[in-house]
Design an enzyme around this catalytic site. Sequence first.
Site, PDB file in Angstrom:
ATOM      1  N   HIS A  23       0.837  -1.205   0.000  1.00  0.00           N
ATOM      2  CA  HIS A  23       0.000   0.000   0.000  1.00  0.00           C
ATOM      3  C   HIS A  23       0.871   1.254   0.000  1.00  0.00           C
ATOM      4  CE1 HIS A  23      -3.193  -2.581   2.167  1.00  0.00           C
ATOM      5  NE2 HIS A  23      -3.672  -2.342   0.951  1.00  0.00           N
ATOM      6  N   SER A 139      -3.204  -7.836   3.169  1.00  0.00           N
ATOM      7  CA  SER A 139      -3.530  -7.515   4.562  1.00  0.00           C
ATOM      8  C   SER A 139      -4.036  -8.754   5.296  1.00  0.00           C
ATOM      9  CB  SER A 139      -4.586  -6.411   4.616  1.00  0.00           C
ATOM     10  OG  SER A 139      -4.047  -5.199   4.147  1.00  0.00           O
TER      11      SER A 139
END
Length: 170
Positions: A23, A139
């Site tokens: 990210h 994640s």
Amino acid sequence: MTEAIPARTGFYPGTFDPVTCGHMDIIERAAGLMDRLVIGVAENPDKHPLLPLDERIMCLRTDIEPLNAGRVIPITVVGFTGLVVHAARTHGAHAIIRGLRAVADFEYENQMFGMNQHMAPDIDTLFLMAREGHQYVSSRLVKEIAKLDGDISGFVPPFTRRHILSRLRG
């Protein structure tokens, strides 16, 4: 008289539970393409996040601080609920930024692009491929590794790592 040129604004949405180094790579690269970047952290309780919204926002704000050094318009982090195109429009975005890790991501993201384009034809979508070292990181896997006492230091920024471990260890 000179007319002001509007800032090219990008909106990078996600749950960021937790924010990963992948990210962060997309954020850094998108910030280089945009005059203004807004990171939208989605509430999305259906995903049963490890971290509540306010903590995910705090982690992102802390982890992006070095990226804001020297920027005329700082990268901002906001929470949102509802449709991405509505949040993007609320923040004046011209483009929605999406990161792709692999071909499998493209199938889903292409569908989302089509729906978003239908609802908001004035907001485009920019796809950025994850760099080679981040293509396998998600994640979901980071949370699983952390819960099983594995080392997540190569997958998440340092502040987020400390925060996740603190939360998991109570």
